[in-house]
Design an enzyme around this catalytic site. Structure first.
Site, PDB file in Angstrom:
ATOM      1  N   GLY A  91      -0.656 -18.431   0.384  1.00 55.75           N
ATOM      2  CA  GLY A  91       0.020 -16.920   0.257  1.00 55.75           C
ATOM      3  C   GLY A  91      -0.645 -15.868   0.675  1.00 55.75           C
ATOM      4  O   GLY A  91       0.031 -15.119   1.510  1.00 55.75           O
ATOM      5  N   SER A 164       2.189  -7.931  -5.871  1.00 57.14           N
ATOM      6  CA  SER A 164       0.741  -8.399  -5.584  1.00 57.14           C
ATOM      7  C   SER A 164       0.087  -7.427  -4.984  1.00 57.14           C
ATOM      8  O   SER A 164       0.579  -6.481  -3.901  1.00 57.14           O
ATOM      9  CB  SER A 164       1.333  -9.584  -4.495  1.00 57.14           C
ATOM     10  OG  SER A 164       0.014 -10.380  -3.900  1.00 57.14           O
ATOM     11  N   SER A 165      -1.319  -7.305  -4.850  1.00 57.67           N
ATOM     12  CA  SER A 165      -2.252  -6.541  -4.155  1.00 57.67           C
ATOM     13  C   SER A 165      -2.357  -7.080  -2.645  1.00 57.67           C
ATOM     14  O   SER A 165      -2.748  -6.438  -1.855  1.00 57.67           O
ATOM     15  CB  SER A 165      -3.621  -6.637  -4.858  1.00 57.67           C
ATOM     16  OG  SER A 165      -4.076  -7.883  -4.505  1.00 57.67           O
ATOM     17  N   SER A 192      -4.185  -6.644  -9.772  1.00 63.49           N
ATOM     18  CA  SER A 192      -5.259  -7.194  -9.204  1.00 63.49           C
ATOM     19  C   SER A 192      -5.922  -6.052  -8.215  1.00 63.49           C
ATOM     20  O   SER A 192      -6.409  -6.549  -7.319  1.00 63.49           O
ATOM     21  CB  SER A 192      -5.023  -8.535  -8.244  1.00 63.49           C
ATOM     22  OG  SER A 192      -4.287  -9.433  -9.136  1.00 63.49           O
ATOM     23  N   ASP A 309      -7.170 -15.265 -11.215  1.00 59.24           N
ATOM     24  CA  ASP A 309      -7.473 -16.505 -10.914  1.00 59.24           C
ATOM     25  C   ASP A 309      -8.265 -17.372 -11.959  1.00 59.24           C
ATOM     26  O   ASP A 309      -8.643 -18.590 -11.866  1.00 59.24           O
ATOM     27  CB  ASP A 309      -7.820 -16.558  -9.579  1.00 59.24           C
ATOM     28  CG  ASP A 309      -6.996 -16.492  -8.493  1.00 59.24           C
ATOM     29  OD1 ASP A 309      -5.642 -16.535  -8.953  1.00 59.24           O
ATOM     30  OD2 ASP A 309      -7.160 -15.967  -7.409  1.00 59.24           O
ATOM     31  N   ASN A 332       1.952 -11.018 -12.930  1.00 60.32           N
ATOM     32  CA  ASN A 332       1.654 -11.375 -11.710  1.00 60.32           C
ATOM     33  C   ASN A 332       1.369 -12.697 -11.793  1.00 60.32           C
ATOM     34  O   ASN A 332       1.560 -13.460 -10.601  1.00 60.32           O
ATOM     35  CB  ASN A 332       0.618 -10.685 -10.898  1.00 60.32           C
ATOM     36  CG  ASN A 332      -0.878 -10.542 -11.671  1.00 60.32           C
ATOM     37  OD1 ASN A 332      -0.760 -10.692 -12.645  1.00 60.32           O
ATOM     38  ND2 ASN A 332      -1.588 -10.299 -10.621  1.00 60.32           N
ATOM     39  N   LYS A 336       3.003 -16.732  -8.414  1.00 66.24           N
ATOM     40  CA  LYS A 336       1.863 -17.575  -7.574  1.00 66.24           C
ATOM     41  C   LYS A 336       2.434 -18.731  -7.106  1.00 66.24           C
ATOM     42  O   LYS A 336       3.689 -18.873  -6.802  1.00 66.24           O
ATOM     43  CB  LYS A 336       0.588 -17.941  -8.532  1.00 66.24           C
ATOM     44  CG  LYS A 336      -0.039 -16.489  -9.106  1.00 66.24           C
ATOM     45  CD  LYS A 336      -0.527 -15.747  -8.060  1.00 66.24           C
ATOM     46  CE  LYS A 336      -1.452 -14.434  -8.618  1.00 66.24           C
ATOM     47  NZ  LYS A 336      -2.046 -13.722  -7.417  1.00 66.24           N
ATOM     48  N   ARG A 384      -4.636 -24.133  -9.715  1.00 72.24           N
ATOM     49  CA  ARG A 384      -5.266 -23.523 -10.734  1.00 72.24           C
ATOM     50  C   ARG A 384      -4.604 -24.289 -12.057  1.00 72.24           C
ATOM     51  O   ARG A 384      -5.407 -24.337 -12.990  1.00 72.24           O
ATOM     52  CB  ARG A 384      -4.982 -21.959 -10.754  1.00 72.24           C
ATOM     53  CG  ARG A 384      -5.281 -21.258  -9.651  1.00 72.24           C
ATOM     54  CD  ARG A 384      -6.799 -20.822  -9.819  1.00 72.24           C
ATOM     55  NE  ARG A 384      -7.185 -20.171  -8.468  1.00 72.24           N
ATOM     56  CZ  ARG A 384      -8.443 -20.416  -7.730  1.00 72.24           C
ATOM     57  NH1 ARG A 384      -9.386 -21.153  -8.461  1.00 72.24           N
ATOM     58  NH2 ARG A 384      -8.491 -19.671  -6.901  1.00 72.24           N
TER      59      ARG A 384
END
Length: 430
Positions: A91, A164-165, A192, A309, A332, A336, A384
Site C-alpha cells: 500500500g 493514512s499519513s 501516524s 505497526d 487506522n 491496512k 503483521r
C-alpha cells in the site's frame, strides 16, 4: 503455505534486526528521483521493498545490488513512460508512486491482490491529485487506478490525514519537483505522525527543503528543487522486531536483538517502553535489546497511533498479562492489509483470547494461565497478523495452524527462520 506453531516455553539466543522496510522504500524512492548515482547500505529485502525496486526500475532507474548495498542511478524528474505498474500488496509503495507518476503521461496500477490491497481506499489522495491537475480513473477509490498526469501544478493543496499519513508522504515526495511552490494543509486528525517524521528525515538527507509546522498540519514546499544523489545507511526495523520481542516477553527467555538504535525516529520503538511498563525485564544499550523474559506481564493502557505497526504484537503480549489492557487511538488499523481490529480479534478469540473491540480501541482481558489453542487460524494475508498470532501460539496449550503464513514475506521474509533460531517450535506445512 501454512505454519504450525507449537507451545514453546523457552526462547534463547541472539539475532540481528531486519533492516527497516519503511526507510528502505523511502531511500529507494529518493534515489530514483535523483539524477546521478546513490548508494544504499543494508537495504531491506521484503515483498514491499522489492515492489519498490521493481517499480522504480520499470520507471527508468538502474539498480545494481550485492549483499551489502544497492547502487541506484535515478531517473530524476523524468520517469520513463510505462503502461502498467504492479505494486503487489504494498500500500505505501502504491500511494508514494501515485504521487510520483503524476509526472508521467498515463500509468495504470493493476490489482493483483483483490482481497487485500484491492479493498483499501485511496480517495483522499485521488482528490488531492485532482487539485494538482492530474486526472485519475479509479474503481470507487480502489484499484485498478490510472494516473493521467504529465504536467502537475503546485499551489494551494489540501489532503486529509484521517485514514493514512501515506497520502501526505506521497505529496511531500512529489511537490518539490514541481515548478511552482506548494502549500499543503492537512485536514482532520493526521494518523501516524511519526511516520511523516521519517519521510521528512529522508527528504532532508536527499537535499530537499520543506518547512513543516510543528504539528504537521501545514507544509511550505519550494518548487523547482532537485533530489541529490547521496549515500544512505538503513537502520534496524522496529516493527518486525516488535513481534520477536513480544515472543521473548511471553516466554522464559534470554533473547538479544542487535541493531535497534535507541534514538530511532521509528514510532514502533515504543515497544521497548510498552514492555517495560508491562514489567518485562529488559535492557537497551548500544543498539542491543536484551530480554530476560519470565512469562509474567502486567496490563497497561497505550495510545497506539504513533506505533501502528507494533500494536498487534503488543496486543499479543497483553493476551497473557495480568489485568485488562487497552490500546486506543488505533482506528487506522482498520485500513491496512486487512481490518487489523475486527479480523485480528476474531482470530485471537478462536485461539482462546478474551478480547473486545471498539471503533478505535482494542481491549484485552489478560489470561496469564495461557490460551487453549488447538485451532486453525486465518491470518487474512496480513504479515503483521501472522507475526502476532505466532506470539500467541508459543504460549497456547495446543498448537495453532496459521493459514497462508508465507505472506509474512511482505515485510519480514526471515521471521520464522529467526524465531526458530531462538528455539520456537514452528513448522511449515502445505
Amino acid at each position: 503455505m501454512d505454519v504450525i506453531v507449537r507451545p514453546t516455553p523457552k526462547l534463547n539466543g541472539e539475532i540481528g534486526a531486519l533492516s527497516s522496510k519503511n526507510y528502505t522504500t523511502r531511500y529507494l524512492l529518493v534515489a530514483a528521483l535523483a539524477e546521478g548515482t546513490s548508494t544504499i547500505y543494508y537495504p531491506a529485502h521484503s515483498e514491499d521493498s522489492d515492489a519498490m525496486r521493481r517499480c522504480i526500475q520499470d520507471l527508468g532507474a538502474v539498480i545494481e545490488e550485492d549483499e551489502e548495498k544497492a547502487v541506484i542511478t535515478g531517473f530524476g524528474k523524468s520517469p520513463r513512460d510505462v503502461k502498467e505498474l504492479n505494486v503487489g500488496n504494498a500500500g505505501a509503495v502504491l500511494r508514494f508512486l501515485m504521487g510520483v507518476t503524476a509526472l508521467s503521461k498515463e500509468v495504470t496500477f493493476v490489482n493483483t491482490y483483490p482481497d487485500s490491497l484491492g479493498k483499501r481506499p485511496h480517495d483522499d489522495l485521488i482528490e488531492t491529485l485532482g487539485q494538482l491537475g492530474v486526472e485519475v480513473e479509479h474503481n470507487e477509490g480502489r484499484l485498478p487506478i490510472t494516473i493521467r498526469g504529465g504536467h502537475p501544478k503546485g499551489g494551494q493543496l489540501t489532503v486529509s490525514g484521517e485514514v493514512s499519513s501515506q497520502y501526505l508522504s506521497a505529496l511531500l515526495f512529489l511537490t518539490p519537483l514541481l515548478a511552482e511552490d506548494s502549500e499543503i494543509t492537512v485536514t482532520g486528525d493526521l494518523k501516524s505522525k511519526v511516520v511523516i517524521g521519517q519521510t521528512l528525515e529522508v527528504l532532508e538527507q536527499a537535499g530537499i527543503t520543506i518547512d513543516a509546522a510543528e504539528d504537521y498540519t501545514f507544509f511550505r514546499v519550494p518548487g523547482g528543487q532537485s533530489y541529490e544523489a547521496k549515500t544512505y545507511t538503513v537502520q534496524g526495523d522496529y516493527p518486525g522486531s516488535a513481534a520477536v520481542l513480544a515472543a521473548a516477553a511471553v516466554t522464559q527467555s534470554h533473547v538479544t536483538i542487535r541493531n535497534l538504535s535507541e534514538d530511532s525516529k521509528q514510532g514502533e520503538r515504543a515497544i521497548i517502553d510498552v514492555l517495560r511498563k508491562m514489567e518485562v525485564p529488559l535492557t537497551h544499550e548500544n543498539g542491543n535489546v536484551h530480554v530476560e523474559g519470565n512469562g509474567t506481564l502486567k496490563a497497561l493502557e497505550f495510545d497506539g497511533d504513533a506505533a501502528t505497526d507494533a500494536v498487534l504484537a503488543m496486543v499479543a503480549a497483553a493476551v497473557f498479562a495480568e489485568g485488562t489492557s487497552r490500546f486506543y487511538n488505533v482506528e487506522n488499523l482498520r485500513y491496512k492489509e486487512c481490518d487489523r481490529i475486527t479480523d485480528y480479534l476474531n482470530e485471537l478469540r478462536k485461539a482462546g483470547a478474551n478480547v473486545e473491540e471498539r471503533q478505535a480501541e482494542i481491549i484485552v482481558h489478560g489470561r496469564p494461565e495461557g490460551v487453549e489453542g488447538g485451532v486453525e487460524i486465518n491470518a487474512h494475508y496480513d504479515h503483521r497478523v501472522i507475526m502476532a498470532l505466532t506470539v500467541v501460539g508459543l504460549r497456547a496449550q495446543q498448537p495453532i495452524r496459521i493459514k497462508d503464513a508465507h505472506h509474512v514475506a511482505k515485510s519480514y521474509p526471515q521471521y520464522f527462520d529467526h524465531v526458530r533460531a531462538l528455539g520456537a517450535d514452528v513448522e511449515w506445512v502445505k
